[in-house]
Design an enzyme around this catalytic site. Structure first.
Site, mmCIF file in Angstrom:
data_model
loop_
_atom_site.group_PDB
_atom_site.id
_atom_site.type_symbol
_atom_site.label_atom_id
_atom_site.label_comp_id
_atom_site.label_asym_id
_atom_site.label_seq_id
_atom_site.Cartn_x
_atom_site.Cartn_y
_atom_site.Cartn_z
ATOM 1 N N LYS A 1 2.339 10.292 -1.053
ATOM 2 C CA LYS A 1 0.851 10.597 0.487
ATOM 3 C C LYS A 1 1.713 11.576 0.831
ATOM 4 O O LYS A 1 1.660 11.868 2.258
ATOM 5 C CB LYS A 1 0.883 9.087 0.920
ATOM 6 C CG LYS A 1 -0.303 8.239 0.047
ATOM 7 C CD LYS A 1 -0.664 8.025 0.922
ATOM 8 C CE LYS A 1 -2.243 7.782 0.252
ATOM 9 N NZ LYS A 1 -3.301 6.903 0.886
ATOM 10 N N ASP B 1 1.074 -1.411 0.069
ATOM 11 C CA ASP B 1 0.242 -0.106 -0.366
ATOM 12 C C ASP B 1 0.837 0.931 0.333
ATOM 13 O O ASP B 1 0.740 2.371 0.345
ATOM 14 C CB ASP B 1 -0.890 0.120 1.220
ATOM 15 C CG ASP B 1 -1.366 -1.191 0.819
ATOM 16 O OD1 ASP B 1 -2.669 -1.451 0.345
ATOM 17 O OD2 ASP B 1 -1.818 -1.995 2.228
ATOM 18 N N ASN C 1 -5.226 -10.012 -3.959
ATOM 19 C CA ASN C 1 -4.948 -10.014 -2.710
ATOM 20 C C ASN C 1 -4.062 -8.487 -3.025
ATOM 21 O O ASN C 1 -4.825 -7.389 -2.134
ATOM 22 C CB ASN C 1 -4.271 -10.753 -1.928
ATOM 23 C CG ASN C 1 -2.678 -10.927 -2.664
ATOM 24 O OD1 ASN C 1 -2.122 -10.890 -3.660
ATOM 25 N ND2 ASN C 1 -1.312 -11.424 -2.051
ATOM 26 N N GLN D 1 2.330 -5.944 -3.142
ATOM 27 C CA GLN D 1 2.807 -6.073 -1.572
ATOM 28 C C GLN D 1 3.905 -5.117 -1.437
ATOM 29 O O GLN D 1 4.233 -4.297 -1.834
ATOM 30 C CB GLN D 1 2.541 -7.652 -1.103
ATOM 31 C CG GLN D 1 1.087 -8.240 -0.908
ATOM 32 C CD GLN D 1 0.610 -8.413 -2.414
ATOM 33 O OE1 GLN D 1 1.651 -9.476 -3.031
ATOM 34 N NE2 GLN D 1 -0.681 -9.076 -2.874
ATOM 35 N N LYS E 1 2.439 2.050 -5.197
ATOM 36 C CA LYS E 1 3.470 1.443 -6.418
ATOM 37 C C LYS E 1 2.122 2.011 -7.561
ATOM 38 O O LYS E 1 2.263 1.365 -8.734
ATOM 39 C CB LYS E 1 3.337 -0.271 -5.559
ATOM 40 C CG LYS E 1 4.416 -0.344 -5.215
ATOM 41 C CD LYS E 1 4.837 -2.018 -5.282
ATOM 42 C CE LYS E 1 3.743 -2.309 -4.260
ATOM 43 N NZ LYS E 1 3.069 -2.280 -3.042
ATOM 44 N N GLY F 1 -4.650 -4.319 -4.057
ATOM 45 C CA GLY F 1 -5.157 -3.415 -4.668
ATOM 46 C C GLY F 1 -4.709 -2.521 -5.040
ATOM 47 O O GLY F 1 -4.562 -1.532 -4.240
ATOM 48 N N HIS F 2 -4.230 -2.196 -6.061
ATOM 49 C CA HIS F 2 -3.703 -0.920 -6.892
ATOM 50 C C HIS F 2 -5.377 0.463 -7.310
ATOM 51 O O HIS F 2 -5.466 -0.296 -8.153
ATOM 52 C CB HIS F 2 -3.141 -1.075 -7.709
ATOM 53 C CG HIS F 2 -1.628 -1.899 -7.537
ATOM 54 N ND1 HIS F 2 -1.188 -2.892 -8.573
ATOM 55 C CD2 HIS F 2 -1.498 -1.829 -6.176
ATOM 56 C CE1 HIS F 2 0.133 -3.667 -8.048
ATOM 57 N NE2 HIS F 2 -0.530 -2.970 -6.407
ATOM 58 N N ARG G 1 -6.079 -0.087 7.882
ATOM 59 C CA ARG G 1 -5.015 0.452 7.827
ATOM 60 C C ARG G 1 -4.154 0.782 9.964
ATOM 61 O O ARG G 1 -5.303 1.754 9.563
ATOM 62 C CB ARG G 1 -4.395 1.082 6.614
ATOM 63 C CG ARG G 1 -4.912 0.146 5.577
ATOM 64 C CD ARG G 1 -3.863 1.152 4.594
ATOM 65 N NE ARG G 1 -4.211 0.561 3.108
ATOM 66 C CZ ARG G 1 -4.353 1.006 1.772
ATOM 67 N NH1 ARG G 1 -3.898 2.388 1.761
ATOM 68 N NH2 ARG G 1 -5.084 0.094 0.986
ATOM 69 N N LYS H 1 -0.271 3.967 -8.972
ATOM 70 C CA LYS H 1 -0.285 5.438 -8.951
ATOM 71 C C LYS H 1 1.262 5.502 -9.764
ATOM 72 O O LYS H 1 1.204 5.703 -10.979
ATOM 73 C CB LYS H 1 -0.009 6.240 -8.136
ATOM 74 C CG LYS H 1 0.279 7.767 -8.535
ATOM 75 C CD LYS H 1 -0.394 8.485 -8.385
ATOM 76 C CE LYS H 1 0.470 9.522 -8.398
ATOM 77 N NZ LYS H 1 0.127 11.300 -8.121
HETATM 78 P P1 IMP Z 1 -2.762 -12.738 2.437
HETATM 79 O O1 IMP Z 1 -1.923 -12.189 1.008
HETATM 80 O O2 IMP Z 1 -3.663 -12.488 1.884
HETATM 81 O O3 IMP Z 1 -1.524 -14.602 2.701
HETATM 82 O O4 IMP Z 1 -2.320 -11.553 3.164
HETATM 83 C C1 IMP Z 1 -1.030 -12.372 4.036
HETATM 84 C C2 IMP Z 1 -0.279 -10.856 4.914
HETATM 85 O O5 IMP Z 1 -0.227 -9.776 3.679
HETATM 86 C C3 IMP Z 1 -1.605 -10.102 5.366
HETATM 87 O O6 IMP Z 1 -1.551 -9.392 6.013
HETATM 88 C C4 IMP Z 1 -1.750 -9.564 4.890
HETATM 89 O O7 IMP Z 1 -3.017 -8.277 5.330
HETATM 90 C C5 IMP Z 1 -1.063 -9.014 4.073
HETATM 91 N N1 IMP Z 1 -1.511 -7.536 1.970
HETATM 92 C C6 IMP Z 1 -1.845 -9.076 1.340
HETATM 93 N N2 IMP Z 1 -1.804 -7.893 0.091
HETATM 94 C C7 IMP Z 1 -1.692 -6.888 0.207
HETATM 95 C C8 IMP Z 1 -1.546 -5.858 -0.358
HETATM 96 O O8 IMP Z 1 -1.886 -5.564 -1.380
HETATM 97 N N3 IMP Z 1 -1.258 -4.995 0.154
HETATM 98 C C9 IMP Z 1 -0.841 -4.762 1.883
HETATM 99 N N4 IMP Z 1 -1.364 -5.727 2.789
HETATM 100 C C10 IMP Z 1 -0.988 -6.910 1.762
#
Ligand code: IMP
Length: 373
Positions: free
Chosen positions: A297, A13, A38, A190, A16, A40-41, A271, A18
């Site tokens: 930010k 978060d 997982n 991530q 990236k 989200g951009h 968050r 943007k």
């Molecule tokens: P998973 O990737 O869904 O298995 O989650 C594992 C950990 O990574 C958790 O703490 C999630 O909140 C975190 N996580 C996974 N994807 C993101 C992301 O895109 N942004 C922030 N945290 C993430």
């Protein structure tokens, strides 16, 4: 011709999406190399907010070839939904390419993740169980759609036909593109501290978010890489469980969350918010060989009188150095000569930590609200 890599230097978060969307005008290819939905951009264009989860962040540029690399895991239902949202298969034909070796997230993986992921606070998208199946060598891959695998077609009957025309050998595609002089941008998801090997295990995701993942997740070799662009938010956030030494579980954290709109793009969760951490940022730059840094930010800090940066004091405690706030709006600023002196000092301090120059500062979610230093 070079491939450049955009990586997150924290817990994800960092903004990236943007940054990739902004830089995409200089590239021919944008490639995702790990992770799945997982991520989200969030992209904002002329006030219009678009969130992508499975598709690369180059998708808003008609000239970009978007690649989902072999290191990714893909939920076919989510991907088909995003293909439809972006104009449907006809609109994306010839500019979306999905690796035959990317793994499929099945409903069973999602159920297992939801039943077992609470201690880590996963996103519940089936990421961990899908990578586990990959390592067990029992996973399902995109090529199984092409091969007419009965289990795959039974599970994803309504979307296999939508996805199938986009599946190809993206390793060959990228090698050919690279050899013919195309400019390639590899897009991390991530962040470094969520890396399965180098992050805060076990509170991590299940893939390599660091520079090695960019190679294994695409098949490009190290000679293709020109530079690594690290993205650091001007403060720190984390979603899910795990250590966060500079977390402000108080009014300050609440203010950062409110002003920064720090709610998960994928899950909507609050968050956790806090300050930068010197040792984490330094380590992330060392791990990834960061050449340039983009700070995002900055404008969120406009309303803070003092801006602390955390340092470990050797006793597993954090102490803070404080930087003066600037008490002037920087939101939407694009001209570096208008940047307040105290904001510049804070940015210079960040580049001391990263040992790499800060080349860009993002001042709002809008694509073009960026200061080039
Ligand atoms: P998973 O990737 O869904 O298995 O989650 C594992 C950990 O990574 C958790 O703490 C999630 O909140 C975190 N996580 C996974 N994807 C993101 C992301 O895109 N942004 C922030 N945290 C993430």
């Amino acid at each position: 011709m070079p491939a450049d890599v955009v990586l997150g230097l924290s817990y994800g978060d960092e903004g990236k999406g943007k940054v990739v969307d902004y830089l995409a005008k200089n590239y021919d290819y944008v490639v995702r190399f790990h992770g799945g939905n997982n991520a989200g951009h969030t992209l904002v264009l002329n006030g219009h907010r678009i969130a992508v989860h499975a598709l690369p962040s180059g998708i808003l540029h008609p000239h970009i070839n978007n690649v989902i690399g072999n290191g990714c895991v893909v939920d076919p239902l989510q991907l088909a939904k995003e293909i439809e949202e972006h104009g449907g298969p006809t609109a994306l034909k010839g500019r979306l390419f999905i690796s035959h070796a990317a793994h499929l997230i099945t409903p069973t993986s999602i159920n297992v993740d939801r039943a077992t992921g609470a201690t880590v606070g996963t996103t519940g998208r089936g990421i961990g169980p899908t990578y586990a199946a990959k390592m067990r060598r029992t996973g399902l891959r995109m090529e199984d759609i092409i091969n007419g695998d009965i289990e795959v077609w039974d599970t994803f009957r309504e979307v296999c036909g939508i996805i199938e025309p986009f599946i190809c050998n993206t390793q060959n595609l990228l090698h050919t593109a690279h050899a013919s002089g195309a400019n390639i941008l590899l897009e991390g998801a991530q962040g470094t501290l969520l890396d399965i090997d180098h992050g805060t295990y076990p509170f991590v995701t299940s893939s390599n978010c660091t520079i090695g993942g960019a190679l294994t997740g695409t098949g490009l070799n190290h000679k293709a890489i020109r530079k690594v662009i690290g993205v650091a938010k001007a403060y720190t956030t984390r979603v899910g469980e795990g250590p966060f030494p500079t977390e402000q579980n108080n009014d300050i954290g609440d203010k950062l969350r409110k002003v920064g709109g720090e709610y998960g793009t994928t899950t909507g969760r609050n968050r956790r918010c806090g300050w930068l951490n010197y040792s984490d940022l330094r380590k992330a730059c060392e791990l990834n060989g960061v050449d340039e840094v983009v700070v995002t930010k900055l404008d969120v800090l406009d309303q803070f009188k003092m801006i602390p940066v955390g340092y470990p004091n050797g006793l597993e405690r954090i102490q803070y150095s404080e930087w003066n706030g600037w008490n002037r709006p920087t939101k939407g600023l694009r001209d570096k000569t208008l940047l307040p002196q105290d904001a510049l000092k804070y940015i210079q301090h960040i580049s001391t930590i990263t040992r790499a120059p800060v080349t860009h500062i993002s001042t709002s979610p809008e694509r073009e609200d960026m200061i080039v230093l």
